[in-house]
Design a protein around this motif. Sequence first.
Motif, PDB file in Angstrom:
ATOM      1  N   GLN A  32       0.841  -1.207   0.000  1.00 24.60           N
ATOM      2  CA  GLN A  32       0.000   0.000   0.000  1.00 24.60           C
ATOM      3  C   GLN A  32       0.878   1.260   0.000  1.00 24.60           C
ATOM      4  OE1 GLN A  32      -2.539   0.320   3.419  1.00 24.60           O
ATOM      5  NE2 GLN A  32      -3.285   2.341   2.808  1.00 24.60           N
ATOM      6  N   GLN A  42      -5.835   1.337  -2.515  1.00 27.35           N
ATOM      7  CA  GLN A  42      -7.075   1.104  -1.768  1.00 27.35           C
ATOM      8  C   GLN A  42      -7.393  -0.401  -1.676  1.00 27.35           C
ATOM      9  OE1 GLN A  42      -8.802   3.434  -0.284  1.00 27.35           O
ATOM     10  NE2 GLN A  42     -10.482   2.106   0.382  1.00 27.35           N
ATOM     11  N   ALA A  43      -7.158  -1.101  -2.779  1.00 21.73           N
ATOM     12  CA  ALA A  43      -7.412  -2.556  -2.781  1.00 21.73           C
ATOM     13  C   ALA A  43      -6.509  -3.253  -1.757  1.00 21.73           C
ATOM     14  CB  ALA A  43      -7.182  -3.131  -4.180  1.00 21.73           C
ATOM     15  N   SER A  45      -5.246  -1.870   0.932  1.00 19.73           N
ATOM     16  CA  SER A  45      -5.696  -1.468   2.266  1.00 19.73           C
ATOM     17  C   SER A  45      -6.935  -2.278   2.690  1.00 19.73           C
ATOM     18  CB  SER A  45      -5.979   0.035   2.241  1.00 19.73           C
ATOM     19  OG  SER A  45      -6.875   0.373   3.240  1.00 19.73           O
ATOM     20  N   GLU A  46      -7.872  -2.445   1.756  1.00 17.81           N
ATOM     21  CA  GLU A  46      -9.077  -3.221   2.081  1.00 17.81           C
ATOM     22  C   GLU A  46      -8.735  -4.679   2.363  1.00 17.81           C
ATOM     23  OE1 GLU A  46     -11.738  -2.570  -1.198  1.00 17.81           O
ATOM     24  OE2 GLU A  46     -11.916  -0.433  -0.676  1.00 17.81           O
ATOM     25  N   HIS A  47      -7.826  -5.224   1.552  1.00 17.83           N
ATOM     26  CA  HIS A  47      -7.496  -6.640   1.776  1.00 17.83           C
ATOM     27  C   HIS A  47      -6.713  -6.823   3.076  1.00 17.83           C
ATOM     28  CE1 HIS A  47      -7.445 -10.786   0.988  1.00 17.83           C
ATOM     29  NE2 HIS A  47      -6.143 -10.875   0.821  1.00 17.83           N
ATOM     30  N   GLU A  49      -7.357  -5.145   5.805  1.00 24.83           N
ATOM     31  CA  GLU A  49      -8.401  -5.207   6.841  1.00 24.83           C
ATOM     32  C   GLU A  49      -9.044  -6.588   6.868  1.00 24.83           C
ATOM     33  OE1 GLU A  49      -9.043  -3.249   9.420  1.00 24.83           O
ATOM     34  OE2 GLU A  49      -7.239  -2.329   8.588  1.00 24.83           O
ATOM     35  N   GLU A  50      -9.305  -7.128   5.677  1.00 30.98           N
ATOM     36  CA  GLU A  50      -9.883  -8.481   5.609  1.00 30.98           C
ATOM     37  C   GLU A  50      -8.940  -9.499   6.252  1.00 30.98           C
ATOM     38  OE1 GLU A  50     -12.674  -8.723   1.633  1.00 30.98           O
ATOM     39  OE2 GLU A  50     -10.551  -9.226   1.437  1.00 30.98           O
ATOM     40  N   GLU A 141     -12.944 -14.874   0.430  1.00 28.71           N
ATOM     41  CA  GLU A 141     -12.332 -13.531   0.433  1.00 28.71           C
ATOM     42  C   GLU A 141     -11.075 -13.495  -0.426  1.00 28.71           C
ATOM     43  OE1 GLU A 141     -13.826 -11.650   4.682  1.00 28.71           O
ATOM     44  OE2 GLU A 141     -11.729 -12.226   4.476  1.00 28.71           O
TER      45      GLU A 141
END
Length: 164
Positions: A32, A42-43, A45-47, A49-50, A141
Amino acid sequence: MTVDTIQDLFEHGLEDIYHAEHQLLDALADLQEHTEREEIAQAFSEHREETRGQIQRLEEVFEIFGEPPEKEECEGIEGLIQEYEEFTSEDPSQDVLDYHNMAAAEKTEHYEIAAYGNLIPLADQLGMDEGADLLEENLREEQDALEELKELTEEFEIDAIPAE
Ligand SMILES: [Fe+2]
């Protein structure tokens, strides 16, 4: 630890992916940080969190299995991280790096998808229905993350990278 039984095999695989997810928590933060294009960063960062949620699910699986969460050195992901670091040490341009970051992340997704795909039948075999469901959630996921990265790779303007 000897690995002779289904239980041993399952435990070994679970500890391996548990370590891998922790390594990826750091690796995704690095990706990131070193990605300029907002959508790609952003992708990651989202992954990331997952990935925190995936680690929690793995801890639940350990509990169902009846063993404390432990990490087994995951040399597969370690190797991918090393390969990534060698590439970045060659001082790539930002566009090249953005593209390569997606490629590196996709490789880790393939590893994780294979790992979860192999653990689920073992959990089923051990009668751990709830454990299998949790692993299935992680698998889904990872598959979604891979699909998103593949789309971003396809949308990337390769023209931004000069030909020799
Ligand atoms: Fe993951």
